[in-house]
Design a protein around this motif. Structure first.
Motif, PDB file in Angstrom:
ATOM      1  N   ASP A 215    -137.521  84.687  37.471  1.00 43.41           N
ATOM      2  CA  ASP A 215    -138.211  83.772  36.567  1.00 43.41           C
ATOM      3  C   ASP A 215    -139.494  83.190  37.155  1.00 43.41           C
ATOM      4  O   ASP A 215    -140.455  82.945  36.427  1.00 43.41           O
TER       5      ASP A 215
ATOM      6  N   TYR B  62    -140.172  86.224  29.754  1.00 42.89           N
ATOM      7  CA  TYR B  62    -140.414  84.926  30.367  1.00 42.89           C
ATOM      8  C   TYR B  62    -140.769  85.108  31.844  1.00 42.89           C
ATOM      9  O   TYR B  62    -140.185  85.952  32.533  1.00 42.89           O
TER      10      TYR B  62
ATOM     11  N   PRO C 219    -140.919  75.360  32.078  1.00 43.00           N
ATOM     12  CA  PRO C 219    -141.187  75.714  30.683  1.00 43.00           C
ATOM     13  C   PRO C 219    -142.230  74.809  30.026  1.00 43.00           C
ATOM     14  O   PRO C 219    -142.864  75.198  29.049  1.00 43.00           O
TER      15      PRO C 219
ATOM     16  N   SER D 211    -146.120  76.124  29.364  1.00 38.74           N
ATOM     17  CA  SER D 211    -146.225  77.420  28.677  1.00 38.74           C
ATOM     18  C   SER D 211    -147.638  77.753  28.214  1.00 38.74           C
ATOM     19  O   SER D 211    -147.972  78.922  28.020  1.00 38.74           O
TER      20      SER D 211
END
Length: 260
Positions: free
Chosen positions: A85, A134, A241, A244
């Motif tokens: 990630d 992602y 997150p 973004s």
């Protein structure tokens, strides 16, 4: 729930300095962090911090300039978790010399560590992030990736190139849930910077404190060295997150260095 719970992160140059600080910060936010560094002894020392706090981590002694070993390392991580990630390309080193005296072997070695190796790792990690729709890639550049500094031929060249690589990768992945950014710190109080100050002091035949007072502080309006925790705080945001919409950027944290 912590911001990065369940995420898998890789940090290079993770056994000390900014890399270790980032590794701790990501793990404290819930990520499982893979600490990559060629210094096995320092990795073992770093591991104690994570073990004492029951943080999720693995240490991998590795020379990231070896593309075959990098590929194998990434494959092993994906075999276990099926994802990556967050990638922090942080490994680096400094060498101070005038261009006319700069050893060619040192120049090539530094570019391989700080520009080619991030390319190796991104080449392997981007397809994995694409498959999961992602990813967060953060390349640790420098204000010396934006402006020049006499005596840093290899470092400046590598960091300028790393910012260029960041922008290209950001454009190529912009529509796929992946962000790619560079962090450009000014002078941070780490062993790497302290070593650089010592090299500059020898080059100018003055004391280290005199280098700070006469060479560094006049460039930095805040007249101080940054702290690792200041860089870590911003990296944690860019890796989350929440960031973004931030991609392709060279984010400057420099105490005002580049505003003059």
């Amino acid at each position: 729930m912590k911001e990065l719970s369940g995420q898998i992160a890789i940090v290079t140059g993770a056994a000390s300095g900014i890399g270790l600080g980032i590794s701790k910060g990501l793990a404290e936010e819930g990520a499982t962090v893979y600490l990559l560094d060629r210094d096995k002894e320092k990795l073992e020392c770093a591991a104690a911090y994570f073990q004492e706090r029951k943080l999720l981590f693995e240490t991998i002694p590795i020379d990231i300039t070896d593309e075959i070993r990098v590929k194998s390392c990434i494959e092993k991580i994906v075999t276990v978790y099926g994802r990556i990630d967050v990638l922090i390309n942080n490994a680096g080193r400094q060498y101070i010399s005038l261009v006319q005296d700069f050893p060619t072997e040192e120049f090539e070695s530094m570019l391989k560590l700080m520009l080619t190796s991030p390319f190796f790792i991104m080449k392997q990690v981007i397809p994995i992030m694409r498959s999961n729709k992602y990813g967060r890639i953060i390349n640790m550049a420098s204000v010396n990736g934006l402006i020049g500094f006499a005596g840093k031929a290899a470092y400046n060249s590598a960091k300028h190139g790393l910012i260029g690589l960041t922008k290209v990768a950001a454009l190529e992945t912009a529509a796929e849930g992946i962000t790619v950014n560079a962090i450009c710190p000014g002078y941070v109080d780490t062993a790497l910077v302290r070593n650089q100050l010592e090299q500059l002091a020898r080059q100018r035949n003055i004391e280290v404190q005199s280098v700070l007072e006469s060479v560094i502080y006049p460039l930095v309006p805040q007249r101080r060295l940054l702290q690792v925790k200041e860089i870590v705080s911003y990296v944690k945001f860019i890796a989350s997150p929440k960031a973004s919409g931030v991609t392709g950027q060279a984010v400057v944290i420099d105490g005002g260095y580049t505003t003059q």
